[in-house]
Design a protein around this motif. Structure first.
Motif, PDB file in Angstrom:
ATOM      1  N   ARG A  83      19.676  44.936 -33.925  1.00  0.00           N
ATOM      2  CA  ARG A  83      20.665  45.681 -34.399  1.00  0.00           C
ATOM      3  C   ARG A  83      21.695  44.933 -35.159  1.00  0.00           C
ATOM      4  O   ARG A  83      22.302  43.899 -34.873  1.00  0.00           O
ATOM      5  N   LEU A 100      33.418  52.428 -50.256  1.00  0.00           N
ATOM      6  CA  LEU A 100      32.086  52.943 -50.984  1.00  0.00           C
ATOM      7  C   LEU A 100      32.468  53.529 -52.173  1.00  0.00           C
ATOM      8  O   LEU A 100      31.817  54.412 -52.638  1.00  0.00           O
ATOM      9  N   GLN A 101      33.588  53.153 -52.699  1.00  0.00           N
ATOM     10  CA  GLN A 101      34.087  53.999 -53.824  1.00  0.00           C
ATOM     11  C   GLN A 101      33.377  53.872 -54.983  1.00  0.00           C
ATOM     12  O   GLN A 101      33.584  54.531 -56.055  1.00  0.00           O
ATOM     13  N   GLU A 103      29.520  53.121 -57.488  1.00  0.00           N
ATOM     14  CA  GLU A 103      28.063  53.139 -57.155  1.00  0.00           C
ATOM     15  C   GLU A 103      27.671  51.609 -56.698  1.00  0.00           C
ATOM     16  O   GLU A 103      26.606  51.671 -56.102  1.00  0.00           O
ATOM     17  N   VAL A 157      27.846  51.679 -53.063  1.00  0.00           N
ATOM     18  CA  VAL A 157      26.715  52.738 -52.442  1.00  0.00           C
ATOM     19  C   VAL A 157      25.305  52.202 -52.558  1.00  0.00           C
ATOM     20  O   VAL A 157      24.439  51.911 -51.642  1.00  0.00           O
ATOM     21  N   VAL A 216      24.869  49.125 -50.032  1.00  0.00           N
ATOM     22  CA  VAL A 216      24.324  49.612 -48.651  1.00  0.00           C
ATOM     23  C   VAL A 216      23.102  50.025 -48.645  1.00  0.00           C
ATOM     24  O   VAL A 216      22.406  49.962 -47.492  1.00  0.00           O
ATOM     25  N   GLU A 217      22.813  51.059 -49.495  1.00  0.00           N
ATOM     26  CA  GLU A 217      21.474  51.531 -49.475  1.00  0.00           C
ATOM     27  C   GLU A 217      20.385  50.354 -49.325  1.00  0.00           C
ATOM     28  O   GLU A 217      19.142  50.453 -48.934  1.00  0.00           O
ATOM     29  N   GLU A 233      20.204  48.737 -46.124  1.00  0.00           N
ATOM     30  CA  GLU A 233      19.602  49.787 -45.290  1.00  0.00           C
ATOM     31  C   GLU A 233      18.097  49.777 -45.302  1.00  0.00           C
ATOM     32  O   GLU A 233      17.527  49.583 -44.262  1.00  0.00           O
ATOM     33  N   ILE A 292      23.978  49.722 -37.902  1.00  0.00           N
ATOM     34  CA  ILE A 292      25.193  50.181 -37.587  1.00  0.00           C
ATOM     35  C   ILE A 292      26.194  50.020 -38.848  1.00  0.00           C
ATOM     36  O   ILE A 292      26.422  49.087 -39.231  1.00  0.00           O
ATOM     37  N   GLU A 293      26.721  51.280 -39.398  1.00  0.00           N
ATOM     38  CA  GLU A 293      27.653  51.350 -40.345  1.00  0.00           C
ATOM     39  C   GLU A 293      28.935  51.445 -40.114  1.00  0.00           C
ATOM     40  O   GLU A 293      29.152  52.188 -39.092  1.00  0.00           O
ATOM     41  N   VAL A 311      32.645  51.671 -42.496  1.00  0.00           N
ATOM     42  CA  VAL A 311      33.394  51.803 -43.697  1.00  0.00           C
ATOM     43  C   VAL A 311      34.898  51.969 -43.405  1.00  0.00           C
ATOM     44  O   VAL A 311      35.674  52.638 -42.666  1.00  0.00           O
ATOM     45  N   ILE A 371      17.956  53.282 -60.419  1.00  0.00           N
ATOM     46  CA  ILE A 371      18.649  54.968 -59.969  1.00  0.00           C
ATOM     47  C   ILE A 371      18.812  55.897 -61.130  1.00  0.00           C
ATOM     48  O   ILE A 371      18.214  57.070 -60.663  1.00  0.00           O
TER      49      ILE A 371
END
Lengths: 328, 329, 328
Positions: free
Chosen positions: B29, B37-38, B40, B43, B46-47, B50, B61-62, B64, B324
């Motif tokens: 873990r 996360l303000q 792009e 974000v 994090v993605e 992940e 386990i996130e 912010v 993206i």
């Protein structure tokens, strides 16, 4: 001789805030000639239009001795709704704008319901709404920034008879709010509720309905403020509107509203917002060190409040001297 | 459900023994603590982390912190209390991360600092960071070369980030050092501090353009500030495509989807790209290897690259924003 | 207060007065089976320290709230104090880290809060300026000075200073001792001294307070200086905890947390009400919500939404409790 001096000091005191404003404008005008152009004043009005409109809504709430901390989050939530429906849902912009207003109204109704029907403190209810609305907005956008199609931005740059649309929107909201406050039964009821809710209740006013209405108005104004912000940025960022509630309350209170209810006008709220934006714009124009902005703006707000509160006292004293029978 | 009631006491008793060796659970873990996360960029980061963790069958386990350094330190303590096997943190600034490193060290949990390097300290940590200075410098050099080609004089503006963030300073320095050799044709007339905020950028840029209407060379320290920049340029009638009369030389940093579409539509000249996929994979790899007590170098540098009109086709595959943007279409 | 009913009576009264205790217990019981780690010594310490930090701010704030004022400047005072203390320590290279220099730095930080608190008290009490705007202006200009002075650059602090937060006495962290003493002191002042009675009297109404001979000016100045002092103490803790002197130690959101905690704990924004024990319960609740939500490891937006929802729930419970005890 004595009477003349009395008149001068009375005149000065009555218009102290206006004098302060003229002083601010004059100083920047001397420092930077381009500051005084009509174009720049339109610019100031465009840039403060969002805060001014939300401050008008806030004035309604403040009149009832309430407070609405959730306006910044409602601005964001409504913008997020619009962003998602236009970008992801491919809906037309008119529909997105409608959704924004509905979103603002809904948040306002929820605020008003808990405050009016459950008798809970407005501070706490709207504080919860601050978190819930921002959380919902972040949820539906997945915290992603969203860039809107260019048609959105045209709302801010289009001009009707030479006046930018945001300024027109501000004017319409201002006049409507002013008429509601001064010419309608509801307006009189508002002041009555703010001055003394118990007496208002006894006089047959449906106080809960009045309360629900003011939070609906505040929520709607927040959604309109969200629209104007969107139109200027053409983007939804996750921190849109964050901390705006303080700017908005400051504008309303600078314009003469009292946090203890019963005092405040729509014009005052707009003047408060314009004063702050003028200072910010002026410092931009004279190319001041950007780190100094908050210091100067804070000090000018302090000065404005100082002048205003002393004016009330001095005026009261002057009036007493002349008309001894007047009751306070 | 009732069975679980005795668990707290077991954990309370056993907690002291737990540090150091991981729980005997089959799955690792990893705590991932981001300051914000303000944009792009965060974000996407994090993605990507992940996705990399999922690929390796590791639980994420996130947490912010919403711009609050104190809250982030609390979150690190809570991650430690939950007994994670490693932490990846993207801190607010280079100083407030130090107590987080120390807390993780005390608990003997490996910690990787993502994107914002810590100031000098005696703690043990691994930093994964893009070479902000070099990428910004290369980006601005490309812009300056385009400026030279036109044979005209240029007035430049830079949108500076939060000066508490080392990366903002590195990008500003990269900009300054790239411009210096060209000082005969490029003059820096405006430095707009934005503190990474769109609002502040909009009012700052609007006024800068009023004071200096002839600005025609703009570098944004992050792509996140493009929307307000475009808005202000449009209002001033200066948002033009490359080759059109009155085009403002534009450069950015990050490599987000908007920058990609601006490149495709030929509004943007160059963009410094942080290789998010490399950074995230390296972070996960580092934290896993530290967990296995392997030695990992203390700084992993992402060389990044500049994407511009000349290499758009060739480099777009490596640009996270392009992927993206394409997947959205 | 009612007649003494023995210990059980006290507990019953207590639970009835502060329904938020039930909510805190319920929340804890809900989370424990899912995340037993919440009871680990490490987490309990984290929780206790979070309570201590918020309690310092809420105590100071409540002194002002009791006088029907509000202090929005806390984050700014913290920023300025942090920057002043850290740059003093960084500047005295020959003294760096010696106990004397650390003591001087702390005194300097406390003086910052006292001075700004005095300015607020003076403006509100003697210049009759509205507290909301005075302290909002300070939030801008005091915070602005801190940012301007450092240009946002963070300042490291010496190891010795860090012990103010990380040191331990009898195995318990120093800040817990400090805050416990402060809470007891605040309780003593509010419930057993003349000054305490004066604070409540001012909050109940200036007219009555004036008639009963309360020195209104001095009382209000005392309240704001207490609030400034508490903000400075919090600044000492934050600076030591984060190893950093910074103008951006906290987000302004901490204001909402500390006022929210006080209000949930029974303090009224309209003055005259508020007890240390209630404030402690409110602070425990807010800190526990934050801790539990982080423990659960939910997505960011869900955390924010649930936080809002739970605060609303606390208020609903409170409203029910009031109605219930009113009907009794």
């Amino acid at each position: 001789m004595r009477a003349a001096r009395w008149n001068v000091s009375k005149l000065g005191l009555t218009y102290a805030p206006a004098l302060l404003y003229i002083g601010v404008v004059g100083t920047f005008g001397i420092l930077s000639p381009s500051f005084l152009s009509i174009e720049n004043f339109l610019n100031i009005f465009v840039q403060c239009s969002a805060v001014a409109i939300v401050a008008i809504g806030m004035t309604f709430v403040l009149l009832t001795a309430g407070i609405d901390l959730s306006v910044g989050s409602i601005m964001f939530l409504c913008s997020a709704i619009a962003g998602v429906s236009v970008v992801r849902g491919d809906l037309p912009i008119s529909l997105a704008l409608l959704f924004m207003v509905i979103g603002g109204l809904f948040c306002g109704v929820v605020n008003g319901y808990f405050i009016a029907r459950k008798g809970m403190a407005p501070f706490i209810v709207t504080l919860s709404m601050l978190f819930v609305a921002r959380g919902s907005g972040l949820w539906i956008t997945q915290t992603r920034a969203m860039n809107l199609p260019d048609t959105f931005r045209q709302l801010a740059t289009t001009r009707v008879l030479g006046i930018p649309v945001p300024v027109l929107v501000l004017a319409i909201v201002l006049i409507t709010a002013h008429l509601i406050l001064t010419r309608t039964v509801f307006g009189r009821q508002l002041y009555a509720v703010g001055n003394n809710p118990v007496a208002a209740e006894r006089a047959g006013i449906d106080v809960p309905m009045v309360l629900i209405a003011v939070y609906m108005i505040s929520g709607t104004c927040a959604s309109i403020g969200g629209m104007l912000t969107l139109a200027q940025l053409a983007a939804v960022s996750p921190n849109l509107g964050q901390g705006r509630e303080l700017d908005v309350i400051a504008a309303a209170v600078l314009g003469g509203a009292s946090l203890f209810g019963g005092r405040g006008t729509a014009f005052g709220a707009v003047l408060g917002a314009v004063l702050v934006e003028t200072v910010r714009n002026g410092m931009n124009m004279v190319d001041a060190n950007p780190y100094v902005y908050p210091v100067i703006i804070g000090l000018i707000i302090f000065a404005a409040v100082f002048l205003d509160s002393n004016r009330h006292r001095q005026l009261a004293r002057l009036r007493k001297r002349k008309i001894r029978t007047e009751a306070s | 459900m009732l069975r679980n009631w005795h668990l707290p006491f077991v954990v309370v008793l056993g907690f002291g023994l737990l540090s150091g060796c991981s729980e005997p659970s089959e799955q690792l873990r990893i705590g991932v603590a981001f300051e914000t996360l303000q944009t792009e960029y965060w974000v996407a980061s994090v993605e990507a982390i992940e996705a990399e963790l999922r690929r390796r069958n590791i639980e994420m386990i996130e947490a912010v912190a919403d711009n609050d350094a104190n809250r982030q330190l609390d979150q690190i303590h809570i991650l430690i209390a939950r007994g994670v096997d490693g932490i990846i943190v993207s801190p607010k600034d280079s100083m407030t991360v130090i107590p987080m490193i120390k807390a993780a060290n005390r608990a003997n949990i490996p910690i990787v600092i993502y994107n914002r390097p810590p100031a000098d300290n005696d703690g043990q940590s691994v930093t994964v960071v893009a070479d902000n200075y070099e990428i910004a410098k290369a980006t601005v050099e490309y812009m300056a070369e385009r400026a030279v080609e036109t044979g005209r004089k240029y007035k430049a503006m830079i949108l500076i980030g939060d000066l508490g963030d080392i990366n903002a300073i590195a990008r500003r320095d990269g900009f300054d050092d790239a411009i210096r050799p060209f000082s005969d044709i490029i003059e820096v007339v405006a430095r707009v501090p934005t503190e990474w905020s769109q609002d502040k950028a909009l009012s700052g840029v609007t006024s800068a353009l009023q004071v200096n209407p002839d600005i025609n060379f703009v570098f944004a320290s992050t792509d996140f500030l493009f929307p307000p920049l475009i808005s202000a340029l449009r209002t001033a009638g200066k948002y033009k495509k490359i080759g059109e009369e009155g085009h403002v030389l534009l450069g950015g940093f990050d490599g987000d989807p908007l920058a990609y579409s601006m490149l495709v539509e030929r509004y943007l000249d160059a963009d410094g790209v942080q290789d998010v996929y490399f950074d995230c994979a390296a972070s996960v790899d580092a934290v896993v290897r530290m967990h296995q007590n392997q030695i990992v170098e203390s700084i992993i540098r992402d060389p990044g690259f500049v994407i511009h009109q000349g290499n758009l086709e060739e480099k777009a595959g490596q640009m996270w924003g392009a992927q993206i943007a394409r997947s959205n279409d | 207060m009612g007649p003494v009913r023995g210990n059980i009576g006290h507990i019953q009264l207590f639970l009835r007065d502060y329904p938020v205790v039930w909510l805190s217990l319920g929340l804890g019981l809900l989370v424990v089976p899912v995340r037993p780690e919440i009871l680990s010594p490490l987490n309990l310490e984290t929780l206790a320290l979070a309570i201590a930090l918020l309690l310092v701010l809420s105590l100071g704030q409540s002194f002002v709230l009791i006088t029907a004022g509000i202090d929005l400047s806390l984050p700014a005072i913290m920023s300025l104090a942090s920057v002043v203390g850290a740059s003093y320590l960084a500047g005295n290279s020959d003294l760096t880290g010696t106990p004397l220099s650390i003591l001087t730095a702390i005194v300097a930080m406390l003086l910052v809060g006292l001075a700004i608190g005095f300015l607020h008290g003076f403006s509100v009490a003697y210049l009759r300026m509205p507290a909301f705007l005075v302290t909002l202006a300070s939030l801008m200009w005091v915070g602005g000075i801190a940012v301007w002075y450092t240009e946002s650059v963070r300042i490291p602090v010496p190891e010795g200073f860090i012990q103010v937060w990380y040191g331990r006495l009898l195995g318990i962290p120093v800040p817990l001792w400090t805050v416990a003493i402060l809470a007891v002191l605040a309780h003593f002042i509010l419930s057993n001294t003349v000054m305490g009675r004066r604070l409540y009297a001012v909050g109940h109404g200036l007219q009555t307070a004036l008639v009963s001979g309360v020195p209104i000016g001095r009382t209000i100045v005392f309240a704001y200086m207490t609030s400034g002092l508490c903000a400075s103490i919090a600044a000492v803790f934050y600076t030591a905890r984060l190893h950093t002197g910074s103008p951006e130690l906290v987000e302004n959101e901490v204001l909402l947390d500390c006022i929210g905690a006080a209000v949930i704990g029974g303090t009224s924004l309209f003055g005259g009400k508020g007890k240390v024990i209630g404030i402690l319960m409110g602070v425990v609740f807010i800190a526990l919500v934050g801790n539990c939500l982080n423990m659960l490891g939910l997505r960011y937006w869900h955390v924010i939404m649930i936080k809002g929802g739970v605060i609303l729930l606390a208020a609903v419970l409170d409203a029910f409790q009031r109605r219930w005890s009113g009907a009794e």
